[in-house]
Design a protein around this motif. Structure first.
Motif, PDB file in Angstrom:
ATOM      1  N   ASP A 137      16.844   0.049   5.395  1.00  0.00           N
ATOM      2  CA  ASP A 137      16.506  -1.026   6.109  1.00  0.00           C
ATOM      3  C   ASP A 137      15.340  -1.730   5.819  1.00  0.00           C
ATOM      4  N   ILE A 138      15.765  -3.204   5.336  1.00  0.00           N
ATOM      5  CA  ILE A 138      14.738  -3.952   4.678  1.00  0.00           C
ATOM      6  C   ILE A 138      13.418  -4.222   5.544  1.00  0.00           C
ATOM      7  N   ASN A 139      13.626  -4.010   6.708  1.00  0.00           N
ATOM      8  CA  ASN A 139      12.644  -4.314   7.517  1.00  0.00           C
ATOM      9  C   ASN A 139      11.543  -3.346   7.531  1.00  0.00           C
ATOM     10  N   ASP A 140      12.048  -2.016   7.347  1.00  0.00           N
ATOM     11  CA  ASP A 140      10.969  -0.992   6.972  1.00  0.00           C
ATOM     12  C   ASP A 140       9.950  -1.508   5.903  1.00  0.00           C
ATOM     13  N   ILE A 141      10.399  -2.576   5.146  1.00  0.00           N
ATOM     14  CA  ILE A 141       9.262  -2.827   4.123  1.00  0.00           C
ATOM     15  C   ILE A 141       9.042  -4.140   4.607  1.00  0.00           C
ATOM     16  N   LEU A 142       9.558  -5.285   4.938  1.00  0.00           N
ATOM     17  CA  LEU A 142       9.142  -6.672   5.385  1.00  0.00           C
ATOM     18  C   LEU A 142       8.071  -6.631   6.394  1.00  0.00           C
ATOM     19  N   ASN A 143       8.228  -5.527   7.396  1.00  0.00           N
ATOM     20  CA  ASN A 143       7.552  -5.570   8.603  1.00  0.00           C
ATOM     21  C   ASN A 143       6.309  -4.590   8.507  1.00  0.00           C
ATOM     22  N   ASP A 144       6.354  -4.137   7.358  1.00  0.00           N
ATOM     23  CA  ASP A 144       5.014  -3.053   7.289  1.00  0.00           C
ATOM     24  C   ASP A 144       3.962  -3.774   6.823  1.00  0.00           C
ATOM     25  N   PRO A 145       2.552  -3.731   7.584  1.00  0.00           N
ATOM     26  CA  PRO A 145       1.681  -4.500   7.203  1.00  0.00           C
ATOM     27  C   PRO A 145       0.948  -3.698   5.931  1.00  0.00           C
ATOM     28  N   ASP A 146       1.003  -2.714   5.747  1.00  0.00           N
ATOM     29  CA  ASP A 146       0.383  -1.977   4.816  1.00  0.00           C
ATOM     30  C   ASP A 146       1.145  -2.099   3.458  1.00  0.00           C
ATOM     31  N   ILE A 147       2.200  -2.754   3.420  1.00  0.00           N
ATOM     32  CA  ILE A 147       2.937  -3.211   2.034  1.00  0.00           C
ATOM     33  C   ILE A 147       2.323  -4.674   1.419  1.00  0.00           C
ATOM     34  N   ASP A 148       1.716  -4.694   0.368  1.00  0.00           N
ATOM     35  CA  ASP A 148       1.158  -5.969   0.153  1.00  0.00           C
ATOM     36  C   ASP A 148       2.151  -6.712  -0.990  1.00  0.00           C
ATOM     37  N   ILE A 149       3.003  -5.836  -1.823  1.00  0.00           N
ATOM     38  CA  ILE A 149       3.688  -6.605  -2.667  1.00  0.00           C
ATOM     39  C   ILE A 149       5.103  -5.922  -2.625  1.00  0.00           C
ATOM     40  N   VAL A 150       6.075  -6.762  -2.943  1.00  0.00           N
ATOM     41  CA  VAL A 150       7.449  -6.467  -2.815  1.00  0.00           C
ATOM     42  C   VAL A 150       7.725  -6.485  -4.288  1.00  0.00           C
ATOM     43  N   VAL A 151       8.552  -5.501  -4.760  1.00  0.00           N
ATOM     44  CA  VAL A 151       8.995  -5.725  -6.054  1.00  0.00           C
ATOM     45  C   VAL A 151      10.612  -5.601  -5.940  1.00  0.00           C
ATOM     46  N   GLU A 152      11.126  -6.741  -6.391  1.00  0.00           N
ATOM     47  CA  GLU A 152      12.610  -7.025  -6.244  1.00  0.00           C
ATOM     48  C   GLU A 152      13.390  -6.552  -7.347  1.00  0.00           C
ATOM     49  N   LEU A 153      14.106  -5.576  -7.432  1.00  0.00           N
ATOM     50  CA  LEU A 153      14.731  -5.061  -8.446  1.00  0.00           C
ATOM     51  C   LEU A 153      16.383  -4.831  -8.120  1.00  0.00           C
ATOM     52  N   LEU A 154      16.812  -5.520  -7.199  1.00  0.00           N
ATOM     53  CA  LEU A 154      18.184  -5.556  -6.909  1.00  0.00           C
ATOM     54  C   LEU A 154      19.283  -6.083  -7.706  1.00  0.00           C
ATOM     55  N   GLY A 155      18.985  -7.166  -8.217  1.00  0.00           N
ATOM     56  CA  GLY A 155      19.652  -8.249  -9.250  1.00  0.00           C
ATOM     57  C   GLY A 155      20.545  -9.043  -8.252  1.00  0.00           C
ATOM     58  N   GLY A 156      20.942 -10.018  -9.104  1.00  0.00           N
ATOM     59  CA  GLY A 156      21.875 -10.841  -8.399  1.00  0.00           C
ATOM     60  C   GLY A 156      21.225 -12.050  -7.579  1.00  0.00           C
ATOM     61  N   ILE A 157      22.135 -12.670  -6.798  1.00  0.00           N
ATOM     62  CA  ILE A 157      21.269 -13.725  -5.694  1.00  0.00           C
ATOM     63  C   ILE A 157      21.076 -13.233  -4.247  1.00  0.00           C
ATOM     64  N   ASN A 158      22.297 -12.625  -3.953  1.00  0.00           N
ATOM     65  CA  ASN A 158      22.240 -12.158  -2.439  1.00  0.00           C
ATOM     66  C   ASN A 158      22.389 -10.719  -2.410  1.00  0.00           C
ATOM     67  N   PRO A 159      21.465 -10.046  -1.666  1.00  0.00           N
ATOM     68  CA  PRO A 159      20.361 -10.523  -0.774  1.00  0.00           C
ATOM     69  C   PRO A 159      19.113 -10.552  -1.499  1.00  0.00           C
ATOM     70  N   ALA A 160      19.025 -10.547  -2.619  1.00  0.00           N
ATOM     71  CA  ALA A 160      17.608 -10.629  -3.273  1.00  0.00           C
ATOM     72  C   ALA A 160      16.950 -11.876  -2.965  1.00  0.00           C
ATOM     73  N   LEU A 161      17.625 -12.971  -2.902  1.00  0.00           N
ATOM     74  CA  LEU A 161      16.669 -14.168  -2.826  1.00  0.00           C
ATOM     75  C   LEU A 161      16.300 -14.272  -1.286  1.00  0.00           C
ATOM     76  N   GLU A 162      17.103 -13.998  -0.379  1.00  0.00           N
ATOM     77  CA  GLU A 162      16.695 -13.881   1.080  1.00  0.00           C
ATOM     78  C   GLU A 162      15.627 -12.909   1.172  1.00  0.00           C
ATOM     79  N   TYR A 163      15.657 -11.692   0.621  1.00  0.00           N
ATOM     80  CA  TYR A 163      14.447 -10.795   0.746  1.00  0.00           C
ATOM     81  C   TYR A 163      13.194 -11.248   0.170  1.00  0.00           C
ATOM     82  N   SER A 164      13.154 -11.788  -1.077  1.00  0.00           N
ATOM     83  CA  SER A 164      12.009 -12.304  -1.592  1.00  0.00           C
ATOM     84  C   SER A 164      11.385 -13.456  -0.901  1.00  0.00           C
ATOM     85  N   LEU A 165      12.315 -14.377  -0.273  1.00  0.00           N
ATOM     86  CA  LEU A 165      11.905 -15.512   0.419  1.00  0.00           C
ATOM     87  C   LEU A 165      11.170 -15.016   2.036  1.00  0.00           C
ATOM     88  N   ARG A 166      11.811 -13.914   2.444  1.00  0.00           N
ATOM     89  CA  ARG A 166      11.102 -13.427   3.581  1.00  0.00           C
ATOM     90  C   ARG A 166       9.707 -12.525   3.284  1.00  0.00           C
TER      91      ARG A 166
END
Length: 432
Positions: free
Chosen positions: A65-94
């Motif tokens: 669940d991506i929300n476990d990362i995006l909604n966690d206030p203790d996560i300061d840095i998101v490291v995107e290593l999914l590759g491709g455009i979707n959903p990588a772009l959406e998750y990075s922008l969020r």
């Protein structure tokens, strides 16, 4: 004194993600001393939490669940290593919208959506780092943006795809054909089951679009890059090149001039004494020319778990250091100019042309006449008789692409010409 922990969320635990996780854990003491705070991976987004990934992970680390990362206030840095455009772009922008810094090695996303991502990072006053997106472990993004920032960069030329460089090396060293070299690269894991991104030149084109945008302060889109792959390179071309004291490399070439920018990816004959000619196997190298620094070259492994993970982890450390110091780091989007991109027809270089022709008198004269009529001057000619036909290998002097193509159109119509077997650009002869 160390600050509070810096929390990291990894998106993906494939080859590079696994490498980042290992480095952050294996080198955690040194990393903490260098950044001023411990860096802890709090969550990793995966598709299947039960899959064996070859690394030991604590219970509860993996999530689907991506929300476990995006909604966690203790996560300061998101490291995107999914590759491709979707959903990588959406998750990075969020992630940027939620005030988290983003580190990525995603060349597709940066090449196609860099402007959008930089704007989001700027709006949120957070970092967007992408060193791993070009040339794996070789530092090139930060040097272009920072270390060489005082220069007017006039050219960036590089071997930026390890798969094709390995194949061309094997074709040269062992006289292998293209298909043989490809099968070998696939068996070693250097080429994918579908190798088109590599052998058709698209992987290198994405990387070149990123490098040219940074080097020339002008946004260069992927569709502005002229792309040719290595699928037409044969063992015969390799041998002829060697006999002429050249090697064949797939190059990304970006140049800035008063007339505009040229950005092209294609096979190239390089003199054997050119600095890039000795870059073999899966290694990459990028040759940069600046008005103040002159020529500099960056060399190393352009892909793989740990080389790319090295670049990604360094970006994580930079983002963490900035969070500790309450700042943002590497300068963001620098595309403050709008330089035109030349059409391919207006670029000029020398050419290698291999022709299959009838073995009879007057053939070379008729071909030379058409070349001359289109302002194409020949530097050298090799003729090899193969039985009923002959093979001509010509090297031209520097000529406009459009003139060369117009000449070839006329030559193909000659009844004595069976085939234009190959046309490959030649670079670096003046330097050599």
């Amino acid at each position: 004194m160390s600050q509070k922990e810096i929390g990291v969320g990894l998106l993906g635990m494939g080859t590079v993600g696994r490498g980042v996780y290992r480095i952050l854990n294996d080198n955690k003491d040194g990393i903490e001393k260098k950044t001023g705070a411990p860096i802890v991976v709090r969550k990793v987004l995966v598709r299947d939490t039960d899959k064996n990934r070859g690394v030991k992970t604590r219970e509860g680390l993996l999530t689907t669940d991506i929300n476990d990362i995006l909604n966690d206030p203790d996560i300061d840095i998101v490291v995107e290593l999914l590759g491709g455009i979707n959903p990588a772009l959406e998750y990075s922008l969020r992630a940027l919208d939620k005030g988290k810094s983003v580190v990525t090695a995603n060349k597709d996303m940066i090449a196609l959506h860099g402007k959008e991502l930089f704007a989001a990072a700027d709006a949120g006053k957070r970092d967007l780092f992408f060193e791993g997106s070009v040339a794996g472990g070789i530092p090139i993004i930060r040097p272009l943006k920072e270390c060489l920032a005082a220069n007017r960069i006039t050219q960036v030329i590089g071997i930026i795809n390890g798969t094709t460089n390995y194949m061309l090396t094997r074709m040269s060293d062992e006289c292998l054909g293209f298909e043989q070299a490809l099968k070998e690269a696939q068996s070693l894991g250097y080429a994918e089951a579908d190798p088109s991104a590599d052998v058709e030149g698209y992987d290198a084109a994405r990387k070149l679009a990123i490098l040219a945008s940074i080097a020339f302060n002008t946004r260069v889109s992927l569709d502005q890059v002229h792309v040719e792959g290595v699928t037409r390179i044969t063992a015969e071309d390799i041998v002829y090149a060697a006999n002429l004291n050249y090697v064949i490399k797939l190059l990304g070439i970006a140049r800035d001039s008063a007339e505009g920018i040229e950005v092209r990816v294609h096979p190239t004959l390089l003199p054997k004494n050119h600095p890039l000619a000795s870059v073999n196997d899966v290694f990459n190298a990028i040759f940069v020319t600046g008005d103040a620094v002159g020529d500099v070259m960056f060399y190393g492994r352009g892909a793989g778990e740990l080389p790319t993970a090295s670049a990604v982890t360094a970006d994580v450390m930079n983002a963490a250091r900035n969070l500790v110091n309450g700042s943002t780091g590497m300068i963001g989007c620098t595309c403050f100019e709008s330089k035109p991109v030349k059409s391919m027809g207006l670029t000029s270089t020398e050419y290698y042309v291999r022709l299959d022709v009838a073995d009879k008198p007057g053939v070379l004269a008729s071909i030379a006449y058409i070349f001359g009529d289109n302002d194409v001057s020949l530097a050298s000619v090799i003729q090899h008789t193969t039985g009923k036909s002959a093979e001509l290998v010509l090297i031209t002097h520097e000529v406009l692409e459009k003139n060369l193509q117009e000449a070839l159109t006329g030559i193909k119509q000659l009844p004595v010409v069976n085939e234009v077997s190959n046309v490959i650009r030649v670079e670096g002869r003046k330097e050599g």
